[in-house]
Design an enzyme around this catalytic site. Structure first.
Site, PDB file in Angstrom:
ATOM      1  N   GLU A  33       0.967  -1.228  -0.021  1.00 47.41           N
ATOM      2  CA  GLU A  33       0.153  -0.054   0.090  1.00 47.41           C
ATOM      3  C   GLU A  33       0.998   1.216   0.029  1.00 47.41           C
ATOM      4  OE1 GLU A  33      -2.798   0.174   3.328  1.00 47.41           O
ATOM      5  OE2 GLU A  33      -3.828   1.834   2.337  1.00 47.41           O
TER       6      GLU A  33
ATOM      7  N   GLY B  63       3.725   2.562  10.719  1.00 51.83           N
ATOM      8  CA  GLY B  63       3.556   1.889  12.045  1.00 51.83           C
ATOM      9  C   GLY B  63       3.242   0.532  11.593  1.00 51.83           C
TER      10      GLY B  63
ATOM     11  N   ASN C 189      -2.392  -6.158   5.726  1.00 47.52           N
ATOM     12  CA  ASN C 189      -2.221  -7.148   4.644  1.00 47.52           C
ATOM     13  C   ASN C 189      -3.077  -8.334   5.259  1.00 47.52           C
ATOM     14  OD1 ASN C 189       0.049  -5.800   3.380  1.00 47.52           O
ATOM     15  ND2 ASN C 189       1.086  -6.634   5.220  1.00 47.52           N
TER      16      ASN C 189
ATOM     17  N   GLU D 280      -4.908  -2.555  12.907  1.00 50.46           N
ATOM     18  CA  GLU D 280      -4.743  -3.395  11.903  1.00 50.46           C
ATOM     19  C   GLU D 280      -5.570  -4.521  11.998  1.00 50.46           C
ATOM     20  OE1 GLU D 280      -2.844  -2.107  10.026  1.00 50.46           O
ATOM     21  OE2 GLU D 280      -2.004  -0.627  11.295  1.00 50.46           O
TER      22      GLU D 280
ATOM     23  N   GLU E 251      -9.538   4.359   6.416  1.00 51.28           N
ATOM     24  CA  GLU E 251      -8.787   4.848   7.662  1.00 51.28           C
ATOM     25  C   GLU E 251      -9.444   5.600   8.551  1.00 51.28           C
ATOM     26  OE1 GLU E 251      -6.323   3.421   8.108  1.00 51.28           O
ATOM     27  OE2 GLU E 251      -5.435   2.788   6.084  1.00 51.28           O
TER      28      GLU E 251
HETATM   29  N1  B3K Z   1      -2.999   1.204   5.823  1.00 54.41           N
HETATM   30  C1  B3K Z   1      -1.625   1.312   6.062  1.00 54.41           C
HETATM   31  C2  B3K Z   1      -0.761   2.401   5.796  1.00 54.41           C
HETATM   32  C3  B3K Z   1      -0.096   2.200   4.441  1.00 54.41           C
HETATM   33  C4  B3K Z   1       0.805   3.644   4.204  1.00 54.41           C
HETATM   34  C5  B3K Z   1       1.321   3.635   2.829  1.00 54.41           C
HETATM   35  N2  B3K Z   1       2.291   4.694   2.680  1.00 54.41           N
HETATM   36  C6  B3K Z   1      -1.549   1.165   7.626  1.00 54.41           C
HETATM   37  C7  B3K Z   1      -2.692   1.588   8.564  1.00 54.41           C
HETATM   38  O1  B3K Z   1      -3.102   2.825   8.407  1.00 54.41           O
HETATM   39  O2  B3K Z   1      -3.018   0.945   9.110  1.00 54.41           O
HETATM   40 ZN    ZN Z   2      -5.201   2.154   8.855  1.00 55.78          ZN
END
Ligand code: B3K
Ligand code: ZN
Length: 856
Positions: free
Chosen positions: A122, A262, A266, A299, A321
């Site tokens: 991502e 952080g 996936n 996550e 998000e």
């Molecule tokens: N979705 C990822 C963040 C990805 C950042 C890419 N530059 C982590 C999160 O927000 O949970």
């Molecule tokens: Zn996130």
């Protein structure tokens, strides 16, 4: 240069092709990994468009359509992709590429973290692995076979369930994984390495037995316990709160040291920055523990909000998000003190998101124009995005919100959708009209509320008038008015009894009248920070003091104190010799002696952060503010010396506390220490705490006090700390951070030496942030020094990072592009450095987008 053109939300088009399955084989090698991808591709619609695949930093070895091997004249290859003028409507496409994980210092795609291979896809990293339709609305079923040396890489991991494994020639082995849930490629993951493994299991509400596995560097097993406990709490919380249970038989987390952010959600295989996994009380602080719980939960929650239902395009990023941050904030509030958690959220918003929303990169939570997607993983999309979801929660109530969530999953499970789809589900399920509310998704800038009140003693009526204004301070027009929930309480001055109510501001200006008040009540506005706005409301010191002690809402009690403190910081900035009133001492000694939750008292005693006050004063002289903070701190420390000292020793002597109580107790003790340490004779107290500290929270509090006050023992204390911890990377980061925040005139010589320290590596994002990022944010006195040397130092490091890791460079540039916050001489100095950076050859897209926004 086509790769540097912006993309617009308005230009969204459905993909000309879909990919329903992808079968990947990785033959891992440090510098020449071979990736074979076999895809089932189908044309959507009736056009004759060519197939245009994204791909960057790849070496193409071969392309095959069905059984036919293509020659170079059958396709167009560029630095950003592969175009194949294919006629067929449905075919199998086989592509073989070679990549170099070792040289991938950008840490996007497949890269090495120490000895392990891992991925970060991502937002658009999958195109650095193979040619593909790298967009979230193309969802395929992934099967992945990983081949590597058996001794060096005993664990070969990917998404989903393990379906095959076996031995191969030359000391190699393989494992094959299958993920039954169709997903966009940004959720693909691969990890290969040698780890210690912490195993546990969880029985879901649907009776699925889930294997939980956390992979950490060898020797760190005990440090994964807290992450595991947090994961199980998060799984249970999501079942209880939203009836959402986990859906695969295995959930894996891998902790790596080299990671840009952080963590990453996936499917079935989260990859984490080790900072958000590893902890024991000796090496991690209470704040680290809190953050690990929050990120593990975040996550995990993405499995539903992000993975099961994903984004149609990257402009919709806040769909997953903002919602997932809201969910992790609610979870943290339930696991810890709700009020203290909320206060932390608001601090981040006020000290960082407000500045972003006022700066050159300001964007709505659903941006409309993007050049480099990685630049939009912002406080606005995440934190303000979460505030927008919270407002929906407030307007619908917890029950209405839960119904909305249920409808959202009923409608969109397995799909890639938009923010509007989410809001419509919320509105339909609750029958609340959210038409006007949707403007929050397309307006940038922090709204201002202007509040006035009047009291009619004859009629016993109290009138409250609120108007809404845009970022520029102009009254919002009816067409641009936002729908703003304002939770409030009117406190009867005599009885202290409060009346709570939710006001809905939808017009440019509205007045509410309250009856039967014998005397003018005191209003606690924006309870629980019910909207992400700034409030102009001239309440007297006396009214603020009433609120600090009597408001029902903890956030409002805290906020009233912050307003009072900010008020005097402003006065000190304008007039450094301003005589602070004794009333401040009186009210804060009441706070200290009030029998509240110690964690909350610690928040009340904490001064507003530098960044929060910067945002409140137009073109502030940063050094005047640094000095104002010092003066106020000294004034309070002196005036409250006795109660602070009593409180400090009282906390230090407390034993037999529960885990949560001990955390609160430490917070209170250490805020007392931070005041007492500015007084003469602090050395002894700081040294005593340092030598008796039995945990990292107390140790760091003492070292920070030593750094802030530049105590004579600082260097010897730091070298003792270094000898004890030089083998523990996360603690080494802390060591660099404290060094960078030292208040000492030789700081630049020290920084130069730290950059050359054998433990420093600019290629490791945690380390780079621990030194460079910490200097910028924790040492305002020298970062903003009049010579401009602080800005020059930052620019030099950004220049190095531009070539090594554009994402890290792009994050670090934030304070420079927000130059308009500061006085004109600082603005000039910052602009000089921005221009130097803009002139760099080979400027990354990440930096270019921000520099152009700042300089144009
Ligand atoms: N979705 C990822 C963040 C990805 C950042 C890419 N530059 C982590 C999160 O927000 O949970
Ligand atoms: Zn996130």
């Amino acid at each position: 240069m086509s790769e540097f053109t912006p993309r617009y939300l308005a230009d969204y088009q459905v993909s000309a092709f879909t990919i329903s399955t992808i079968d990947l084989t990785f033959e891992l090698d440090d510098t020449a990994t071979k990736v074979t991808s076999v895809m089932s591709v189908k044309r959507q619609g009736s056009g004759e468009e060519p197939l245009v695949l994204d791909g960057e930093h790849l070496t193409l070895l071969s392309v095959k359509i069905d059984q036919c091997l293509l020659s170079a004249s059958d396709y167009y290859l560029s630095a950003t992709g592969l175009e194949i003028p294919v006629r067929a409507d449905e075919f199998q496409l086989t592509i073989v590429t070679e990549i170099n994980p070792q040289d991938n210092t950008a840490l996007e795609g497949l890269f090495k973290s120490g000895d392990a291979f891992c991925t970060q896809c991502e937002a658009e990293g999958f195109r650095r692995i193979t040619y593909y339709l790298d967009r979230p609305d193309v969802m395929a079923v992934f099967t992945s076979k990983v081949i590597a040396d058996k001794i060096k890489y005993p664990y070969l991991l990917s998404n989903g369930n393990k379906i095959a494994s076996g031995e191969l020639d030359n000391g190699k082995h393989f494992v094959q994984w299958h993920d039954p849930f169709p997903k966009p490629c940004y959720l693909f993951a691969l990890v290969a390495g040698d780890f210690d493994l912490l195993q546990d299991s969880y029985l879901t509400s649907e009776n699925r037995e889930v294997a939980l596995e956390i992979f950490v560097d060898k020797g760190n097993l005990a440090k994964a316990e807290h992450a595991m406990a947090s994961l199980k709490n998060a799984m249970a919380w999501d079942e209880e709160t939203f009836s959402l249970a986990y859906d695969l038989d295995i959930y894996m987390i891998v902790a790596v040291d080299f990671f840009n952010m952080g963590a990453m959600e996936n499917k079935g295989l989260n990859v984490f920055n080790s900072k958000y996994v590893l902890a024991d009380t000796e090496s991690a602080t209470d704040v680290d523990y809190y953050n690990i719980e929050a990120v593990i939960a975040h996550e995990y929650f993405h499995n539903w909000t992000g993975n099961r239902v994903t984004c149609r395009d990257w402009f919709q990023l806040s769909l997953k998000e903002g919602l997932t941050v809201f969910r992790d904030q609610q979870f943290s509030g339930d696991m810890n003190s709700k009020t203290v958690s909320r206060i932390q959220n608001v601090r981040v918003l006020r000290s960082q998101q407000f500045a972003e929303d006022a700066g050159p990169m300001a964007h709505p939570i659903r941006p409309e124009k993007v050049m480099e997607m990685n630049n939009f993983y912002t406080l606005t999309v995440y934190e303000k995005g979460s505030e927008v979801i919270r407002m929906i929660h407030t307007l619908l109530g917890a029950e209405g919100f839960a119904k909305g969530m249920a409808l959202y999953f009923e409608r969109f499970d397995g799909m890639a959708v938009t923010c509007d789809d989410f809001v419509n589900a919320m509105a339909d399920a609750s029958k609340v009209d959210l038409t006007q509310f949707k403007r929050w998704y397309s307006q940038s800038g922090t709204p201002h509320l202007k509040v006035s009140e009047s009291f009619d003693p004859e009629a016993n009526l109290y009138h409250l008038t609120i108007s809404q204004h845009n970022q520029a301070g102009e009254l919002s027009s009816p067409q641009s008015c936002l729908h703003i929930p304002v939770k409030m309480e009117l406190i009867d001055a005599d009885s202290g009894i409060g009346q709570q109510q939710l006001l809905e501001l939808t017009a440019p200006e509205q007045t509410w009248t309250f009856e039967h008040y014998q005397a003018k009540p005191v209003v606690a506005l924006l309870e629980d920070f019910s909207a992400p706005v700034k409030v102009d409301f001239e309440q007297t010191d006396l009214a603020l003091e009433v609120l600090m002690l009597a408001a029902s809402d903890g956030f409002c009690r805290w906020d009233a104190g912050q307003k009072l403190l900010s008020r005097y910081l402003h006065k000190l900035v304008l007039e450094p010799g301003y005589a602070l009133p004794a009333s401040l001492i009186t009210i804060f000694s009441k706070i200290l002696q009030k029998d509240s939750d110690p964690a909350f008292t610690a928040e009340q005693l904490t001064l507003p952060a530098f960044g929060e006050v910067v945002d409140q004063i137009h073109q502030v002289d940063p050094l005047a503010l640094v000095n104002a903070l010092k003066t106020l701190k000294g004034f309070l420390a002196k005036g409250l010396q006795e109660p602070l000292s009593a409180c400090y020793h009282n906390c230090a002597e407390k034993t037999a506390l529960s885990h949560q109580q001990a955390i609160g107790n430490r917070a209170l003790k250490n805020i007392c220490l931070s005041y007492l340490a500015v007084l003469p004779g602090a050395d002894t107290l700081v040294a005593a705490q340092l030598s008796s500290a039995a945990n990292m929270t107390d140790t760091l509090a003492a070292l920070n006090a030593s750094a802030y006050n530049n105590l004579p023992a600082f260097d010897s204390q730091m070298s003792a700390f270094e000898s004890k911890w030089h083998d523990t990377p996360l603690v080494v980061d802390k060591w660099f951070t404290i060094n960078a925040s030292l208040n000492s005139d030789d700081i630049f010589e020290r920084l130069a030496a730290l950059l050359k320290h054998p433990l420093f590596s600019i290629k490791n994002p945690n380390r780079a942030r621990a030194l460079i990022g910490a200097f910028v944010s924790a040492n305002p006195q020298y970062f903003h020094c009049q010579s401009g040397r602080g800005y020059q130092f930052l620019a030099e490091q950004i220049k190095r990072l531009n070539e090594i890791n554009p994402q890290v460079a792009s994050r670090l540039i934030t304070p420079l592009i927000q130059y308009k916050e500061y006085d004109l001489s600082r603005q000039q100095l910052m602009l000089e450095q921005l221009k130097v950076l803009r002139a760099l050859p080979q400027l990354s897209k990440d930096l270019l987008e921000k520099l152009d926004a700042a300089l144009n």
